[in-house]
Design a protein around this motif. Sequence first.
Motif, mmCIF file in Angstrom:
data_model
loop_
_atom_site.group_PDB
_atom_site.id
_atom_site.type_symbol
_atom_site.label_atom_id
_atom_site.label_comp_id
_atom_site.label_asym_id
_atom_site.label_seq_id
_atom_site.Cartn_x
_atom_site.Cartn_y
_atom_site.Cartn_z
ATOM 1 N N ILE A 1 0.858 -1.181 0.000
ATOM 2 C CA ILE A 1 0.000 0.000 0.000
ATOM 3 C C ILE A 1 0.894 1.231 0.000
ATOM 4 N N VAL A 2 0.766 2.028 -1.066
ATOM 5 C CA VAL A 2 1.614 3.204 -1.245
ATOM 6 C C VAL A 2 0.744 4.459 -1.202
ATOM 7 N N ALA A 3 1.143 5.395 -0.376
ATOM 8 C CA ALA A 3 0.384 6.636 -0.194
ATOM 9 C C ALA A 3 0.699 7.605 -1.333
ATOM 10 N N HIS A 4 -0.314 7.904 -2.134
ATOM 11 C CA HIS A 4 -0.166 8.787 -3.280
ATOM 12 C C HIS A 4 0.028 10.232 -2.833
ATOM 13 N N ARG A 5 0.974 10.924 -3.445
ATOM 14 C CA ARG A 5 1.288 12.320 -3.127
ATOM 15 C C ARG A 5 1.722 12.482 -1.667
ATOM 16 N N GLY A 6 2.335 11.423 -1.131
ATOM 17 C CA GLY A 6 2.811 11.439 0.251
ATOM 18 C C GLY A 6 1.752 10.887 1.174
ATOM 19 N N PHE A 7 0.779 11.669 1.465
ATOM 20 C CA PHE A 7 -0.450 11.294 2.165
ATOM 21 C C PHE A 7 -1.381 12.462 1.863
ATOM 22 N N GLY A 8 -1.443 12.755 0.542
ATOM 23 C CA GLY A 8 -1.908 14.038 0.053
ATOM 24 C C GLY A 8 -3.327 14.442 0.366
ATOM 25 N N ASN A 9 -4.174 13.493 0.815
ATOM 26 C CA ASN A 9 -5.527 13.886 1.224
ATOM 27 C C ASN A 9 -5.577 14.357 2.669
ATOM 28 N N TYR A 10 -4.467 14.170 3.386
ATOM 29 C CA TYR A 10 -4.480 14.440 4.826
ATOM 30 C C TYR A 10 -3.374 15.385 5.278
ATOM 31 N N ALA A 11 -2.586 15.853 4.348
ATOM 32 C CA ALA A 11 -1.540 16.842 4.611
ATOM 33 C C ALA A 11 -1.197 17.466 3.264
ATOM 34 N N PRO A 12 -0.488 18.588 3.259
ATOM 35 C CA PRO A 12 -0.168 19.214 1.978
ATOM 36 C C PRO A 12 0.480 18.244 0.996
ATOM 37 N N ASP A 13 0.022 18.333 -0.220
ATOM 38 C CA ASP A 13 0.459 17.484 -1.324
ATOM 39 C C ASP A 13 1.984 17.468 -1.469
ATOM 40 N N LEU B 1 8.074 30.349 -0.681
ATOM 41 C CA LEU B 1 6.642 30.084 -0.807
ATOM 42 C C LEU B 1 6.123 29.222 0.333
ATOM 43 N N ASP B 2 4.833 29.342 0.588
ATOM 44 C CA ASP B 2 4.152 28.543 1.599
ATOM 45 C C ASP B 2 3.254 27.539 0.875
ATOM 46 N N MET B 3 3.495 26.249 1.105
ATOM 47 C CA MET B 3 2.666 25.230 0.458
ATOM 48 C C MET B 3 1.750 24.520 1.470
ATOM 49 N N GLY B 4 1.579 25.150 2.632
ATOM 50 C CA GLY B 4 0.772 24.508 3.651
ATOM 51 C C GLY B 4 -0.552 25.158 3.956
ATOM 52 N N TYR B 5 -0.596 26.494 3.961
ATOM 53 C CA TYR B 5 -1.774 27.172 4.492
ATOM 54 C C TYR B 5 -3.018 26.960 3.637
ATOM 55 N N GLU C 1 -4.638 25.671 7.909
ATOM 56 C CA GLU C 1 -3.832 26.679 8.599
ATOM 57 C C GLU C 1 -2.763 26.068 9.500
ATOM 58 N N LYS C 2 -3.009 24.876 9.996
ATOM 59 C CA LYS C 2 -2.027 24.268 10.898
ATOM 60 C C LYS C 2 -0.731 23.895 10.180
ATOM 61 N N TYR C 3 -0.791 23.870 8.853
ATOM 62 C CA TYR C 3 0.414 23.560 8.079
ATOM 63 C C TYR C 3 1.071 24.819 7.510
ATOM 64 N N THR C 4 0.641 25.973 7.966
ATOM 65 C CA THR C 4 1.243 27.222 7.501
ATOM 66 C C THR C 4 2.756 27.191 7.723
#
Length: 300
Positions: free
Chosen positions: A40-52, A110-114, A118-121
């Motif tokens: 089982i490989v997480a696509h885009r890292g874990f892209g549905n649950y943290a920034p892509d 650049l910011d790729m989290g917010y 917001e918690k990933y800002t």
Amino acid sequence: MKNQKILLIVCFTLFILASVLIYQPNYKNVNNIPDSELLIVAHRGFGNYAPDNSKSAVKIAIDSGMDGVDLDGQMTSDGELVIFHDPKLDRLTNGSGPLKDKTLVELRELDMGYKFDEKYTGEKISTYEEILQLVDGRLIVFVELKVSTVDSDGSEELAASLIKKYNAYDWAYLSSFNPVVLWRLKNIDPKIKTMFIFKDIDVDPEILKEIHPTDSKGIPWVLRSEFCRNLMRRIIKPDMLSAEITVDKRTVRDLIKKGYPLFLWPPNNKTDIVNSLEENPYGLITDEPELARSLTLEQY
């Protein structure tokens, strides 16, 4: 009589040529890919649950005990390999324009989290080297090198050198839709594990709009033809395959029957995951890895 002999020779030659072109050999284990229970490989890292494609996403995958993460690699204007999905920066960051026109220093601003939460800002775009340092063999890292042209952009040489630097041959795999990229990688370092990604349909027209003017547009017909892909596989000798779930099921079944370690991507709901599991692939690359793992446990 002479004409009959010539006709027979021509027919025999055409038969042999057709047999060679149509025949699909069994998979030859290029780099000792191990037999494995379904991965089982997480696509885009874990892209549905943290920034892509972020470090935070990869950390979730590690902490969740996933078998691997699937990420995307692109070159900056100053020759650095960074982990980022889209051709343009607009959707995922507070920046704009094509990533390939920016330097690493510019991307770091650049910011790729917010935009995700917001918690990933403050989440920053990572380099491939930083991801290798973070993972350190705790799971498999698949990185797609997004090179759409025949000419190299330098990503193959840089990625191969980093895998060698960190002795990551067993857990850092490189993938691409572009067979020339995979061919170059094998010539740079035969120990590099490669994965040939393919689909039967072209790229979404909306995505095509974002592609840089210097890059090729879409997936050429030859890469959407299984007949042509069969010939390419003999030349580039990929260690693994990754088929989109829309690929003809007969093609998927035939490749698995031939022994190819084949991943299906991206089954993201219960129906697609269950249907994919029924094909008995080597693994699933999914945006919903927790759901995939629970359904896998139910089925197996």
